[in-house]
Scaffold this motif. Structure first.
Motif, mmCIF file in Angstrom:
data_model
loop_
_atom_site.group_PDB
_atom_site.id
_atom_site.type_symbol
_atom_site.label_atom_id
_atom_site.label_comp_id
_atom_site.label_asym_id
_atom_site.label_seq_id
_atom_site.Cartn_x
_atom_site.Cartn_y
_atom_site.Cartn_z
ATOM 1 N N HIS A 351 0.839 -1.199 0.000
ATOM 2 C CA HIS A 351 0.000 0.000 0.000
ATOM 3 C C HIS A 351 0.871 1.245 0.000
ATOM 4 O O HIS A 351 1.805 1.361 0.783
ATOM 5 N N GLU A 352 0.567 2.195 -0.876
ATOM 6 C CA GLU A 352 1.353 3.416 -0.981
ATOM 7 C C GLU A 352 1.036 4.413 0.125
ATOM 8 O O GLU A 352 1.808 5.326 0.373
ATOM 9 N N ASP A 353 -0.108 4.268 0.786
ATOM 10 C CA ASP A 353 -0.569 5.235 1.772
ATOM 11 C C ASP A 353 -0.108 4.798 3.160
ATOM 12 O O ASP A 353 -0.671 3.885 3.764
ATOM 13 N N LEU A 354 0.927 5.445 3.676
ATOM 14 C CA LEU A 354 1.488 5.087 4.975
ATOM 15 C C LEU A 354 0.462 5.263 6.080
ATOM 16 O O LEU A 354 0.323 4.418 6.973
ATOM 17 N N MET A 355 -0.290 6.375 6.061
ATOM 18 C CA MET A 355 -1.271 6.618 7.115
ATOM 19 C C MET A 355 -2.368 5.559 7.111
ATOM 20 O O MET A 355 -2.740 5.031 8.162
ATOM 21 N N ALA A 356 -2.894 5.232 5.939
ATOM 22 C CA ALA A 356 -3.969 4.244 5.873
ATOM 23 C C ALA A 356 -3.495 2.895 6.411
ATOM 24 O O ALA A 356 -4.216 2.225 7.161
ATOM 25 N N SER A 357 -2.289 2.490 6.046
ATOM 26 C CA SER A 357 -1.764 1.218 6.538
ATOM 27 C C SER A 357 -1.648 1.213 8.051
ATOM 28 O O SER A 357 -2.041 0.266 8.727
#
Length: 567
Positions: A351-357
């Motif tokens: 996943h490219e989205d660090l916050m979402a992960s």
């Protein structure tokens, strides 16, 4: 955007937040303030009157010291000591968390920044999910006393710093300071803020060191479709290392430094807590981490499911006096959260989205530890997982806006149908909030007794019930101060364990008590135990009053001089 348009936008947001705060305050007033709220209010009152480190206070395993307590002190400075301070604090906390959730859902880095319709859908999904808390247990959990929801504030602020600032050296320092603030207020932040950041950054660092296994072409095309981005050419070049892909352009030192800052935050919070104790400040109980047996797991999982549904407004449990239509509307937000959570976990390692992960990991850790722990008692126990709501709202906004805008049925884009449907659901949430806010306010739990004691000029007394003592003190605005005591060996003593009291209260040189009060029904074992213990300690009372369900015993002189020692 022109300066005038930006100014108009900010003014509109400020007005919307003011309206929401007012509505949440009115909804909060529809539930009862008890002794938990009274304890926090009295701690804020002590801070306001110069006891900045809360000298002598025995607290529970959560202090809320640098987060909610300053709010209470501020409202008490403006309004004085009263149960309404608890409602004001709850409304302010929820409004703040909702604002931060909307900002976090929008995104901020060049790779993740949303604009136009995409930005609006992201924000509206996150805000809509949180817009109208459920009535009853949902209101008590989210809009009343501090129950871990305010601990989402430092965590979301830390992620906003990571999300919106370029990868510079000051970012890990700011994240570490914010997480220190959070852990000092609530050890649960170690699970919801520190551990997910460390884990996700460790995964990213490992992927940088070793190029990841190539993703199958069909899976990669599906990822772009879910994100609402145009499909890539079929003859795509070989996958490059993670460090060269969108969303991973930060220097190699950035993720490890974030992880180290998070770990350092735990140590810094422990050091600050030790210094507070060494200076005579407040003391916390140890956090209960005992795991429940496997036999209780099915019931725990059922309560966890009910609790998560209640946090998202879909409260169908027994005894919940909520409209079936209102709860059904909230199933849309719950479905968006569940979809975003599953998608993010499935794509966790790419996943490219660090916050979402990290938010998905935080939700998983919080729920798993809660389900296996011994805190799961009833629906109100869901206060231990309240951060699932704002984190889930952010996750739904960041992950599901693209699929909503790019959704297709039988090859045709259905954005023109889905967006109005979501708009109608959002309008329904606003209507639900208006209905809940229109409920009549209810008095505090022991408001009647507080007024009776103040009317009879009984200004200081004792009670063996924590649930009576601090509640009456705050309900009377301090005019009738009731302090909790313990029963040991048939006598009344200073508190023997427990929480929600300050040792200076029991100094006869500066405090006075001349009555004992109980809410136990006359003739019951609890009533006889209290009366016999009071007589053994202080002798026969000079007067005995019965008022509604309460019994009040009055003596002459200061009972604190004859009160037995505690722990």
């Amino acid at each position: 955007m022109t300066p005038r348009a930006r100014s108009a936008l900010l003014t509109g947001i400020a007005l919307a937040l003011a309206v929401l705060f007012t509505l949440y305050l009115r909804q909060s007033r529809s539930v009862v303030v008890g002794s938990d709220g009274g304890s926090i209010a009295l701690q804020g009152w002590d801070i306001l009157h110069g006891n900045l480190l809360l000298h002598g206070w025995a607290m529970s395993d959560v202090s809320f010291y640098p987060t909610e307590l300053p709010q209470y002190a501020m409202f008490e400075w403006l309004r004085g000591l009263s149960p309404d301070v608890v409602h004001l604090g709850g409304a302010m906390t929820y409004t703040t968390v909702l604002l931060l959730a909307g900002l976090a859902a929008k995104g901020g880095t060049p790779q993740e920044r949303a604009s136009g319709r995409d930005a609006a859908v992201r924000v509206l999904i996150a805000v809509g999910i949180m817009l109208s808390p459920a009535a009853g247990s949902g209101t008590s959990t989210l809009l009343l006393t501090p129950d871990h929801l305010g601990s989402a504030v430092p965590v979301l602020l830390a992620w906003l710093v990571v999300d919106r600032c370029p990868p510079r050296a000051y970012v890990p320092a700011a994240v570490g300071a914010l997480l220190t603030w959070g852990v000092l207020a609530d050890p649960l932040v170690e699970i919801t803020g520190v551990a997910p950041l460390v884990l996700v950054c460790a995964i990213r660092s490992a992927q940088r060191a070793h190029p990841r296994i190539p993703v199958p072409r069909q899976a990669r095309q599906r990822e772009y479709q879910l994100a609402g981005r145009p499909p890539q050419p079929q003859l795509a070049p070989a996958p490059a290392p993670v460090a060269e892909e969108p969303g991973s352009t930060a220097p190699r030192w950035f993720e490890p430094s974030l992880a180290l800052a998070a770990i350092a935050a735990v140590a810094a919070a422990a050091l600050i807590s030790a210094l507070i104790r060494a200076a005579g400040g407040f003391a916390l109980r140890s956090v209960g981490t005992r795991a429940a047996g496997l036999a209780t797991l099915p019931n725990h999982l059922f309560l966890v499911g009910q609790g998560i549904a209640m946090l998202f407004g879909a409260s169908f449990g027994r005894g919940q006096q909520v409209n079936l239509l209102f709860s059904s509307l909230h199933l849309a937000g719950l479905a968006l959260f569940a979809s975003a959570f599953c998608v993010t976990l499935r794509r966790l390692f790419r996943h490219e989205d660090l916050m979402a992960s990290a938010l998905a990991v935080a939700i998983a850790l919080n729920v798993l530890l809660y389900a296996h722990g011994n805190y799961v008692k009833d629906l109100l126990s869901s206060r231990e997982i309240t951060e699932v709501l704002p984190f889930g709202a952010v996750l739904a906004g960041r992950v599901m806006a693209g699929p909503v805008l790019a959704a297709r049925i039988m090859g045709r884009r259905v954005r023109t149908a889905l967006v109005p449907v979501l708009g109608a659901v959002l309008a329904g949430y606003a209507a639900v909030l208006a209905v809940y806010a229109a409920q009549p306010p209810v008095p505090a739990e022991n408001q009647d007794l507080a007024g009776w004691l103040a009317g009879h000029h009984l200004a200081g007394g004792l009670s063996a019930s924590y649930w009576l003592a601090n509640s009456v003190t705050v309900d009377s605005s301090g005019r009738a101060q009731v302090r909790q005591v313990s029963i040991r060996s048939g006598r009344l003593t200073r508190p023997n364990g427990g929480w929600g009291y300050a040792r200076p209260w029991y100094q006869p040189s500066s405090h006075h008590a001349d009555f004992v009060v109980t809410s136990a029904a006359p003739g019951t074992a609890a009533w006889h135990t209290l009366l016999n213990s009071a007589r053994n300690t202080f002798g026969s009372p000079a007067r005995t009053y019965s008022y509604r369900q309460y019994t009040v015993l009055v003596w002459g002189g200061n009972l604190l001089r004859r009160l037995g020692p505690g722990n």
